[in-house]
Structure formats: structure tokens, C-alpha cells
Design a protein around this motif. Structure first.
Motif, PDB file in Angstrom:
ATOM      1  N   LEU A   1       0.847  -1.232   0.063  1.00 24.77           N
ATOM      2  CA  LEU A   1      -0.060   0.012   0.120  1.00 24.77           C
ATOM      3  C   LEU A   1       0.969   1.500  -0.013  1.00 24.77           C
ATOM      4  O   LEU A   1       2.048   1.258   0.335  1.00 24.77           O
ATOM      5  N   LYS A   2       0.222   2.319  -0.322  1.00 21.99           N
ATOM      6  CA  LYS A   2       0.898   3.552  -0.271  1.00 21.99           C
ATOM      7  C   LYS A   2       1.105   3.966   1.075  1.00 21.99           C
ATOM      8  O   LYS A   2       0.332   3.582   2.044  1.00 21.99           O
ATOM      9  N   LYS A   3       1.877   4.863   1.656  1.00 29.94           N
ATOM     10  CA  LYS A   3       2.206   5.318   2.805  1.00 29.94           C
ATOM     11  C   LYS A   3       1.316   5.677   3.632  1.00 29.94           C
ATOM     12  O   LYS A   3       1.115   5.880   4.939  1.00 29.94           O
ATOM     13  N   SER A   4       0.515   6.340   3.079  1.00 25.46           N
ATOM     14  CA  SER A   4      -0.839   7.048   3.768  1.00 25.46           C
ATOM     15  C   SER A   4      -2.055   5.942   4.339  1.00 25.46           C
ATOM     16  O   SER A   4      -2.836   6.570   4.772  1.00 25.46           O
ATOM     17  N   TRP A   5      -1.646   4.934   4.103  1.00 23.37           N
ATOM     18  CA  TRP A   5      -2.881   3.864   4.530  1.00 23.37           C
ATOM     19  C   TRP A   5      -2.399   2.848   5.444  1.00 23.37           C
ATOM     20  O   TRP A   5      -0.975   2.537   5.096  1.00 23.37           O
ATOM     21  N   ASN A   6      -3.031   2.636   6.536  1.00 27.81           N
ATOM     22  CA  ASN A   6      -2.544   1.563   7.530  1.00 27.81           C
ATOM     23  C   ASN A   6      -3.012   0.253   6.726  1.00 27.81           C
ATOM     24  O   ASN A   6      -4.055  -0.161   6.649  1.00 27.81           O
ATOM     25  N   PRO A   7      -1.998  -0.676   6.564  1.00 28.80           N
ATOM     26  CA  PRO A   7      -2.229  -1.786   6.082  1.00 28.80           C
ATOM     27  C   PRO A   7      -3.184  -2.696   6.835  1.00 28.80           C
ATOM     28  O   PRO A   7      -3.977  -3.521   6.141  1.00 28.80           O
ATOM     29  N   LEU A   8      -3.170  -2.788   8.179  1.00 31.13           N
ATOM     30  CA  LEU A   8      -4.173  -3.547   8.981  1.00 31.13           C
ATOM     31  C   LEU A   8      -5.430  -3.044   8.820  1.00 31.13           C
ATOM     32  O   LEU A   8      -6.763  -3.917   8.672  1.00 31.13           O
ATOM     33  N   TYR A   9      -5.595  -1.757   8.584  1.00 34.90           N
ATOM     34  CA  TYR A   9      -7.162  -1.030   8.176  1.00 34.90           C
ATOM     35  C   TYR A   9      -7.534  -1.669   6.915  1.00 34.90           C
ATOM     36  O   TYR A   9      -8.710  -2.183   6.887  1.00 34.90           O
ATOM     37  N   VAL A  10      -6.565  -1.598   5.862  1.00 37.44           N
ATOM     38  CA  VAL A  10      -7.214  -2.084   4.653  1.00 37.44           C
ATOM     39  C   VAL A  10      -7.324  -3.655   4.616  1.00 37.44           C
ATOM     40  O   VAL A  10      -8.240  -4.303   3.913  1.00 37.44           O
TER      41      VAL A  10
ATOM     42  N   ILE B   1      -9.427   2.200  14.079  1.00 41.13           N
ATOM     43  CA  ILE B   1     -10.121   1.040  13.900  1.00 41.13           C
ATOM     44  C   ILE B   1      -9.373  -0.125  13.723  1.00 41.13           C
ATOM     45  O   ILE B   1      -9.913  -1.143  14.311  1.00 41.13           O
ATOM     46  N   ALA B   2      -8.229   0.057  13.212  1.00 39.38           N
ATOM     47  CA  ALA B   2      -7.340  -1.265  13.034  1.00 39.38           C
ATOM     48  C   ALA B   2      -7.039  -1.867  14.470  1.00 39.38           C
ATOM     49  O   ALA B   2      -6.811  -2.814  14.786  1.00 39.38           O
ATOM     50  N   SER B   3      -6.629  -0.769  15.424  1.00 40.26           N
ATOM     51  CA  SER B   3      -6.153  -1.032  16.738  1.00 40.26           C
ATOM     52  C   SER B   3      -7.302  -2.019  17.467  1.00 40.26           C
ATOM     53  O   SER B   3      -7.094  -2.978  18.157  1.00 40.26           O
ATOM     54  N   ILE B   4      -8.492  -1.226  17.546  1.00 39.05           N
ATOM     55  CA  ILE B   4      -9.714  -2.081  18.075  1.00 39.05           C
ATOM     56  C   ILE B   4      -9.990  -3.546  17.719  1.00 39.05           C
ATOM     57  O   ILE B   4      -9.888  -4.439  18.452  1.00 39.05           O
ATOM     58  N   LEU B   5      -9.941  -3.595  16.221  1.00 38.36           N
ATOM     59  CA  LEU B   5     -10.366  -5.111  15.652  1.00 38.36           C
ATOM     60  C   LEU B   5      -8.777  -6.041  15.887  1.00 38.36           C
ATOM     61  O   LEU B   5      -9.198  -6.982  16.215  1.00 38.36           O
ATOM     62  N   GLN B   6      -7.716  -5.365  15.973  1.00 38.09           N
ATOM     63  CA  GLN B   6      -6.491  -6.071  16.268  1.00 38.09           C
ATOM     64  C   GLN B   6      -6.715  -6.685  17.657  1.00 38.09           C
ATOM     65  O   GLN B   6      -6.147  -7.885  17.991  1.00 38.09           O
ATOM     66  N   CYS B   7      -6.974  -5.786  18.630  1.00 38.59           N
ATOM     67  CA  CYS B   7      -7.131  -6.313  20.013  1.00 38.59           C
ATOM     68  C   CYS B   7      -8.014  -7.479  20.129  1.00 38.59           C
ATOM     69  O   CYS B   7      -7.781  -8.420  20.988  1.00 38.59           O
ATOM     70  N   LEU B   8      -9.124  -7.478  19.490  1.00 36.39           N
ATOM     71  CA  LEU B   8     -10.138  -8.571  19.601  1.00 36.39           C
ATOM     72  C   LEU B   8      -9.296  -9.898  18.951  1.00 36.39           C
ATOM     73  O   LEU B   8      -9.310 -11.049  19.457  1.00 36.39           O
TER      74      LEU B   8
END
Length: 442
Positions: free
Chosen positions: A108-117, A165-172
Motif C-alpha cells: 500500500l501507499k504510505k498514507s494507508w494503514n495496512p491493517l485497516y485495509v 479502527i485497526a487497533s480495536i479490531l486487532q485487539c479482539l
């Protein structure tokens, strides 16, 4: 924006060769479509090792944050487009990673969080979006990747919101992974305990020393054709556990309505799932309980513990339930009868579908130890395993319900979830909300 707008580069797959050679000297772990689900559950044990060229190695090895997408495969009910995230944990466990040529990877381009995508792809996959971009060649479904990525939209979300958003889902997901890891350790402990007590017979004697290794008396048993500890006995399985065959539910009355009676079929045993419901009335004796041992009597003879008190067992399966009057644990039963079932499965390979009969079940024997402590130890381990499985199911459900709400903006990360977190924190710290102490200890 479209998906194609956020991708920096694609990395092609390489299946390589099975053996090392001068042309293919570089060992890599090659992720296939079949590995995508196990990787999401932090199981890296079945990913194959392949050998590729030095040139391919320099171009196609993946790095943390890359996303692998399955472009060929699927089924009538499962589309292509499943994704796997290349994490540091994956690389630490398996070394250099490439994807197979039935998959491709993208960065991905640097402006995007890979986990979110990665989670966004799970969201659109669950919606069935990729069914609209599939072609078929020689019976194999192929994802028309360029068309899909040019058509599928993604909102240009602020990076901080992506991170939250990525942090919340990754915690689960991390908590689910921890529970799976705990259960793997618990099952290993149970197997080790069984081996010490019932295979090596080195359970603690009166002095706390290993029984057989310290000269404990052994006596010959004609049924098992081997020595067993003095005072132990061999008993028929049906005399030590409550055994009940499944009910012949009518498939014509099966339904998908969860408000109806849940039915456990052979396909459900291995993963503790419910694949159908029924409107049929059924006797209480077919109702399953937590810690029952289920065995599928056809095919691969799936065997597993059950996790709820509300489901009913279908025909061609049998459940075994521990008896209060017996010293035999259901965990011990599983290990006692597994060799017989594996032998039955091996004999069935290459011929007709394997089958366990009532006669087979009645011919099974178990060892009976006069000491109740071993049953108590096994029961304690099994109770924790079931508790963890139930928590995994609950967390998975919460994650799957939360995913579309987060991606659609129906839940505000900066207010609702942050507020829930801040309200929960003092309750945890003050002991008003308790974490299961056994699980925490393990």
C-alpha cells in the motif's frame, strides 16, 4: 477513491520447486489459498516450504504490511478474494515468505494503514462483493483483479481513524489468538498427563515418586495383552461412560432459523459449529452438554469435545459423557480410543467410506485407575478448554458484528468505543469486573 488508488505495487506469486537445486536454491515459505484461514488463527504449521530462484527471491519476498489475496479457487458458496496479512509474527515463525501463483500480493501507499485495509477487505469479502468479479476457466474460478480493484470503492479515511479502527479490531483478534494458544498448551498438558499416567504408568506413588520407574508392581492383563499397575482394572467403555447415539432428524425439516432447535451434524463436530436448525421435536436424551465427547461415525471419524448445553446430536454420530460413578475422565476416554479410531480410518482409505458401528463401540475398553485425582486433573483442564472456546466464539461474534459498523461509520471510534473503554477501565482496576483468574494464571 477506488482500491487501485491506494496500492503502491503488486508482487506476483511463485510456486517454485519442491526440492533445492542450483537453479532454485532459495528456501521460502509459500502461502496458498488453503493457508489463509490458518494464518488468521495464528497457525503457521502447514504452510509449505518451496525453493525459488535468486532473482525471484529478491523480487517476490514479502514484508510486514503486505497483503496476500487469493485470485484463483473458491467454491459455489465461497468467492475468491480472501486475504492474509503479512505480520511480523508470521515472518518470525516461518522466515522468508512469498505467495503461491494462485495468489498475488500488494503493498500500500504510505498514507494507508495496512491493517485497516486488511480488515476492509474482510468487510467487503463478507458482503460477497468479489462474486461480481469472477470468471471461470477449466472449472476454476478466477478473480478479475484489475476490474475488481478499479471498481470497488474505499473511503478516503483520515489516517488516525484508520489507526484506531485497526487497533480495536486487532485487539479482539489478539485476544482470540491468546485463547487459542492457551488451549493448545492445555491440550498438550492433558496429553502429557495421559502419557505419564496411562502409557508409562509413572503416576506419583505414595512417596511421590514415578510408580513404574520406582519398581511399582505390574500385573499382566489378558484383555490388553500387557502389564498394568496392580489395583487397576480394564473395563468396557460402555460401563464407564454414558453413551448415546444421535437422533435421526429429518432433513426436510432443516432450517436456517436460529430460533429453532440447533442440530449438530458430523461436519460440525471438528469446529464446534452449528450448520442447521430444525422444527422437529426431540427427546431430552439427545441434548448435548458441555464437555461431552462427540465422535462422527462415518468418513473421517471427527472427534471433539462439545461446548454448549442447547444443541442436539444428529444421527451417525455418538456422544460420550463422563459418569459420576466412574473414575474415568472423558479426556482419558478420548486418548484411550483414538488409536482404535485412527486404525479404522487408515483401513478405510482408498476403499469405501469408513464406518464405526455399535459393535465397534461396544468392543472398546478403557483403563480404570483407582485414584480419583487423575479424573479431577483432566476435568479441570477440560473445563478451562471449554471456557476458552466459548470466549473465542463470543469474541469472534463481537468482532464480526463490529467490523461493518466501524467500516460504515455507524460506530464512532473517537466517541462510542473510547467512552466504553474509559468506563470499563476503572471497573477492571477496582475489581468490579472480574477477569477469570484461572485463565489469567494460565
Amino acid at each position: 477513491m477506488k482500491i487501485k488508488d491506494i496500492i503502491d505495487q503488486f508482487i506476483a506469486g511463485d510456486w517454485g520447486e519442491e526440492t533445492c537445486s542450483n537453479e532454485m536454491p532459495c528456501a521460502v515459505t509459500c502461502v496458498r489459498g488453503a493457508d489463509i484461514v490458518p494464518i488468521s488463527e495464528y497457525d503457521f504449521s502447514t504452510i509449505p516450504i518451496r525453493y525459488i530462484s535468486q532473482q525471484s527471491y529478491s523480487k517476490r519476498c514479502l514484508q510486514v504490511g503486505d497483503i496476500i489475496i487469493e485470485k484463483s479457487g473458491g467454491s459455489p458458496t465461497q468467492s475468491t478474494g480472501r486475504v492474509s496479512f503479512v505480520s511480523q509474527e508470521l515472518l518470525n515463525n516461518v522466515g522468508p515468505v512469498v505467495c503461491s501463483n494462485f495468489c498475488t500480493a500488494f503493498r500500500l501507499k504510505k498514507s494507508w494503514n495496512p491493517l485497516y485495509v486488511y480488515y476492509y477487505f474482510q468487510f467487503i469479502y463478507n458482503l460477497g462483493v468479489f462474486f461480481n468479479f469472477e470468471g471461470k476457466t477449466s472449472g476454476l474460478k478466477n478473480l478479475q483483479l484489475e476490474a475488481a480493484f478499479a471498481a470497488i470503492p474505499i473511503e478516503d479515511v483520515n489516517k488516525s481513524i484508520q489507526d484506531n479502527i485497526a487497533s480495536i479490531l486487532q485487539c479482539l483478534d489478539n485476544k482470540i489468538a491468546i485463547n487459542r494458544s492457551i488451549n493448545q498448551n492445555l491440550e498438550a498438558m492433558a496429553k502429557q498427563l495421559y502419557d505419564y499416567w496411562f502409557v508409562q504408568f509413572d503416576f506419583p506413588n505414595e512417596d511421590g515418586k514415578p510408580y513404574k520407574s520406582s519398581g511399582g508392581k505390574m500385573v499382566w492383563n489378558d484383555k490388553l495383552k500387557r502389564d498394568i499397575p496392580e489395583g487397576w482394572k480394564v473395563s468396557m467403555l460402555a460401563n464407564e461412560v454414558d453413551l448415546q447415539y444421535g437422533f435421526p432428524f429429518s432433513t426436510e425439516l432443516f432450517t436456517e432459523q436460529e430460533t429453532m432447535v440447533p442440530v449438530v451434524r458430523i461436519r460440525d463436530i471438528l469446529n464446534n459449529t452449528i450448520s442447521t436448525y430444525t422444527t422437529e421435536e426431540v427427546e431430552e436424551k439427545y441434548l448435548l452438554k458441555k464437555q461431552d465427547l462427540l465422535i462422527g461415525m462415518d468418513g473421517n471419524f471427527h472427534i471433539n469435545y462439545w461446548t454448549d448445553n442447547k444443541s442436539y446430536l444428529n444421527q451417525r454420530s455418538v456422544r460420550l459423557r463422563a459418569s459420576k460413578s466412574s473414575n474415568v475422565s472423558i479426556v482419558q476416554v478420548k486418548y484411550d480410543i483414538q488409536p482404535y479410531i485412527k486404525a479404522k480410518e487408515a483401513r478405510a482409505k482408498g476403499s469405501t467410506v469408513g464406518h464405526l458401528s455399535d459393535k465397534d463401540m461396544k468392543e472398546l475398553y478403557v483403563l480404570v485407575c483407582p485414584n480419583k485425582k487423575t479424573k479431577e486433573k483432566f476435568d479441570s483442564i477440560l473445563s478451562l478448554i471449554i471456557t476458552n472456546r466459548n470466549e473465542i466464539e463470543l469474541l469472534t461474534k463481537q468482532r464480526d458484528e463490529l467490523l461493518p459498523l466501524l467500516m460504515n461509520g455507524q460506530v464512532s471510534v473517537n466517541s462510542d468505543l473510547a467512552k466504553q473503554r474509559d468506563e470499563l477501565l476503572p471497573l477492571l482496576m477496582n475489581g468490579q469486573v472480574l477477569i477469570n483468574s484461572d485463565l489469567l494464571h494460565d
